[in-house]
Design a protein around this motif. Sequence first.
Motif, PDB file in Angstrom:
ATOM      1  N   GLN A  82       0.809  -1.228   0.000  1.00  0.00           N
ATOM      2  CA  GLN A  82       0.000   0.000   0.000  1.00  0.00           C
ATOM      3  C   GLN A  82       0.842   1.279   0.000  1.00  0.00           C
ATOM      4  OE1 GLN A  82      -3.359  -0.214  -0.550  1.00  0.00           O
ATOM      5  NE2 GLN A  82      -3.018   1.923  -1.039  1.00  0.00           N
ATOM      6  N   PRO A  83       1.866   1.413   0.853  1.00  0.00           N
ATOM      7  CA  PRO A  83       2.668   2.642   0.795  1.00  0.00           C
ATOM      8  C   PRO A  83       3.343   2.845  -0.561  1.00  0.00           C
ATOM      9  CG  PRO A  83       3.136   1.438   2.810  1.00  0.00           C
ATOM     10  CD  PRO A  83       2.287   0.557   1.959  1.00  0.00           C
ATOM     11  N   LEU A  84       3.849   1.770  -1.145  1.00  0.00           N
ATOM     12  CA  LEU A  84       4.484   1.863  -2.454  1.00  0.00           C
ATOM     13  C   LEU A  84       3.465   2.210  -3.532  1.00  0.00           C
ATOM     14  CD1 LEU A  84       7.279   1.586  -3.669  1.00  0.00           C
ATOM     15  CD2 LEU A  84       6.809  -0.831  -4.039  1.00  0.00           C
ATOM     16  N   LEU A  85       2.284   1.617  -3.434  1.00  0.00           N
ATOM     17  CA  LEU A  85       1.208   1.917  -4.379  1.00  0.00           C
ATOM     18  C   LEU A  85       0.770   3.372  -4.258  1.00  0.00           C
ATOM     19  CD1 LEU A  85      -0.793   0.928  -6.506  1.00  0.00           C
ATOM     20  CD2 LEU A  85      -2.291   0.211  -4.634  1.00  0.00           C
ATOM     21  N   ASP A  86       0.647   3.875  -3.024  1.00  0.00           N
ATOM     22  CA  ASP A  86       0.271   5.281  -2.806  1.00  0.00           C
ATOM     23  C   ASP A  86       1.303   6.223  -3.423  1.00  0.00           C
ATOM     24  OD1 ASP A  86      -1.971   4.450  -1.441  1.00  0.00           O
ATOM     25  OD2 ASP A  86      -1.084   4.741   0.552  1.00  0.00           O
ATOM     26  N   GLU A  87       2.572   5.912  -3.234  1.00  0.00           N
ATOM     27  CA  GLU A  87       3.633   6.745  -3.801  1.00  0.00           C
ATOM     28  C   GLU A  87       3.600   6.694  -5.328  1.00  0.00           C
ATOM     29  OE1 GLU A  87       6.643   9.503  -3.809  1.00  0.00           O
ATOM     30  OE2 GLU A  87       5.374   8.841  -2.169  1.00  0.00           O
ATOM     31  N   HIS A  88       3.344   5.509  -5.861  1.00  0.00           N
ATOM     32  CA  HIS A  88       3.242   5.362  -7.310  1.00  0.00           C
ATOM     33  C   HIS A  88       2.083   6.208  -7.851  1.00  0.00           C
ATOM     34  CE1 HIS A  88       3.302   3.629 -11.285  1.00  0.00           C
ATOM     35  NE2 HIS A  88       2.038   3.270 -11.143  1.00  0.00           N
ATOM     36  N   ILE A  89       0.962   6.211  -7.170  1.00  0.00           N
ATOM     37  CA  ILE A  89      -0.189   7.018  -7.593  1.00  0.00           C
ATOM     38  C   ILE A  89       0.162   8.506  -7.547  1.00  0.00           C
ATOM     39  CG2 ILE A  89      -2.522   7.745  -6.906  1.00  0.00           C
ATOM     40  CD1 ILE A  89      -2.971   4.781  -6.042  1.00  0.00           C
ATOM     41  N   ASN A  90       0.849   8.943  -6.492  1.00  0.00           N
ATOM     42  CA  ASN A  90       1.247  10.347  -6.384  1.00  0.00           C
ATOM     43  C   ASN A  90       2.171  10.761  -7.528  1.00  0.00           C
ATOM     44  OD1 ASN A  90      -0.201  10.721  -4.028  1.00  0.00           O
ATOM     45  ND2 ASN A  90       1.539  10.317  -2.698  1.00  0.00           N
ATOM     46  N   VAL A  91       3.160   9.927  -7.811  1.00  0.00           N
ATOM     47  CA  VAL A  91       4.111  10.256  -8.871  1.00  0.00           C
ATOM     48  C   VAL A  91       3.416  10.239 -10.232  1.00  0.00           C
ATOM     49  CG1 VAL A  91       6.216   9.506 -10.042  1.00  0.00           C
ATOM     50  CG2 VAL A  91       6.105   9.484  -7.557  1.00  0.00           C
ATOM     51  N   THR A  92       2.544   9.289 -10.454  1.00  0.00           N
ATOM     52  CA  THR A  92       1.804   9.228 -11.714  1.00  0.00           C
ATOM     53  C   THR A  92       0.927  10.462 -11.889  1.00  0.00           C
ATOM     54  OG1 THR A  92       1.814   6.807 -11.614  1.00  0.00           O
ATOM     55  CG2 THR A  92       0.194   7.840 -13.081  1.00  0.00           C
ATOM     56  N   THR A  93       0.317  10.930 -10.813  1.00  0.00           N
ATOM     57  CA  THR A  93      -0.485  12.154 -10.851  1.00  0.00           C
ATOM     58  C   THR A  93       0.392  13.351 -11.208  1.00  0.00           C
ATOM     59  OG1 THR A  93      -2.007  11.250  -9.206  1.00  0.00           O
ATOM     60  CG2 THR A  93      -2.030  13.639  -9.513  1.00  0.00           C
ATOM     61  N   MET A  94       1.583  13.425 -10.616  1.00  0.00           N
ATOM     62  CA  MET A  94       2.498  14.526 -10.919  1.00  0.00           C
ATOM     63  C   MET A  94       2.916  14.502 -12.395  1.00  0.00           C
ATOM     64  SD  MET A  94       4.701  14.543  -7.333  1.00  0.00           S
ATOM     65  CE  MET A  94       6.217  14.672  -8.146  1.00  0.00           C
ATOM     66  N   ILE A  95       3.150  13.316 -12.928  1.00  0.00           N
ATOM     67  CA  ILE A  95       3.513  13.202 -14.340  1.00  0.00           C
ATOM     68  C   ILE A  95       2.351  13.673 -15.214  1.00  0.00           C
ATOM     69  CG2 ILE A  95       4.013  11.547 -16.201  1.00  0.00           C
ATOM     70  CD1 ILE A  95       5.627   9.946 -14.088  1.00  0.00           C
ATOM     71  N   GLY A  96       1.132  13.301 -14.859  1.00  0.00           N
ATOM     72  CA  GLY A  96      -0.037  13.749 -15.594  1.00  0.00           C
ATOM     73  C   GLY A  96      -0.181  15.241 -15.590  1.00  0.00           C
ATOM     74  N   GLU A  97       0.043  15.864 -14.422  1.00  0.00           N
ATOM     75  CA  GLU A  97      -0.031  17.331 -14.331  1.00  0.00           C
ATOM     76  C   GLU A  97       1.040  17.984 -15.185  1.00  0.00           C
ATOM     77  OE1 GLU A  97       0.239  18.129 -10.156  1.00  0.00           O
ATOM     78  OE2 GLU A  97      -1.751  17.293  -9.741  1.00  0.00           O
ATOM     79  N   LEU A  98       2.219  17.409 -15.161  1.00  0.00           N
ATOM     80  CA  LEU A  98       3.326  17.947 -15.963  1.00  0.00           C
ATOM     81  C   LEU A  98       2.996  17.863 -17.447  1.00  0.00           C
ATOM     82  CD1 LEU A  98       6.212  19.057 -15.969  1.00  0.00           C
ATOM     83  CD2 LEU A  98       7.013  16.713 -16.030  1.00  0.00           C
ATOM     84  N   LEU A  99       2.445  16.736 -17.875  1.00  0.00           N
ATOM     85  CA  LEU A  99       2.095  16.577 -19.290  1.00  0.00           C
ATOM     86  C   LEU A  99       0.993  17.544 -19.708  1.00  0.00           C
ATOM     87  CD1 LEU A  99       2.220  12.693 -19.657  1.00  0.00           C
ATOM     88  CD2 LEU A  99       3.799  14.366 -20.612  1.00  0.00           C
ATOM     89  N   ARG A 100       0.038  17.820 -18.808  1.00  0.00           N
ATOM     90  CA  ARG A 100      -1.015  18.775 -19.133  1.00  0.00           C
ATOM     91  C   ARG A 100      -0.457  20.181 -19.315  1.00  0.00           C
ATOM     92  NH1 ARG A 100      -3.916  15.240 -16.162  1.00  0.00           N
ATOM     93  NH2 ARG A 100      -3.497  16.150 -14.135  1.00  0.00           N
ATOM     94  N   THR A 101       0.538  20.556 -18.512  1.00  0.00           N
ATOM     95  CA  THR A 101       1.114  21.884 -18.650  1.00  0.00           C
ATOM     96  C   THR A 101       1.984  21.985 -19.891  1.00  0.00           C
ATOM     97  OG1 THR A 101       3.004  21.331 -17.233  1.00  0.00           O
ATOM     98  CG2 THR A 101       1.110  22.345 -16.170  1.00  0.00           C
ATOM     99  N   VAL A 102       2.549  20.882 -20.344  1.00  0.00           N
ATOM    100  CA  VAL A 102       3.394  20.889 -21.541  1.00  0.00           C
ATOM    101  C   VAL A 102       2.525  21.076 -22.782  1.00  0.00           C
ATOM    102  CG1 VAL A 102       4.840  19.425 -22.997  1.00  0.00           C
ATOM    103  CG2 VAL A 102       5.281  19.576 -20.551  1.00  0.00           C
ATOM    104  N   LYS A 103       1.355  20.474 -22.797  1.00  0.00           N
ATOM    105  CA  LYS A 103       0.474  20.589 -23.969  1.00  0.00           C
ATOM    106  C   LYS A 103      -0.037  21.974 -24.014  1.00  0.00           C
ATOM    107  CE  LYS A 103      -1.038  15.912 -24.603  1.00  0.00           C
ATOM    108  NZ  LYS A 103      -2.135  15.025 -24.788  1.00  0.00           N
TER     109      LYS A 103
END
Length: 103
Positions: A82-103
């Motif tokens: 669960q802690p690793l999964l939570d961190e993975h979700i956080n990082v994936t969310t950050m990547i999504g936000e970054l990609l939205r700002t790039v577009k």
Amino acid sequence: MRKRNKTIAIRCTEEEYQRIHDRAKQYGLKLNDFVIRSALNKKIIVAEGINEIVKQQKAIGRNLNQIATLANMNRLTVVNFQPLLDEHINVTTMIGELLRTVK
């Protein structure tokens, strides 16, 4: 990887020289990469915060490798992902936000 074996020499004023170097530095690019991308009308994108995201993704990968190694050695019986999964979700969310700002 392509080999860059041709040279283009140009003359410019001191002010132009400084402005070009400053822009390359602003984008975090080597001078030749900046000039080539600019001359070829390629998009230059600055991704603020990418280094932190990459560090977090590497840490998650290291943790998974450590868990896999211990499991293969029969030294683990139960793993709380669960802690690793939570961190993975956080990082994936950050990547999504970054990609939205790039577009």
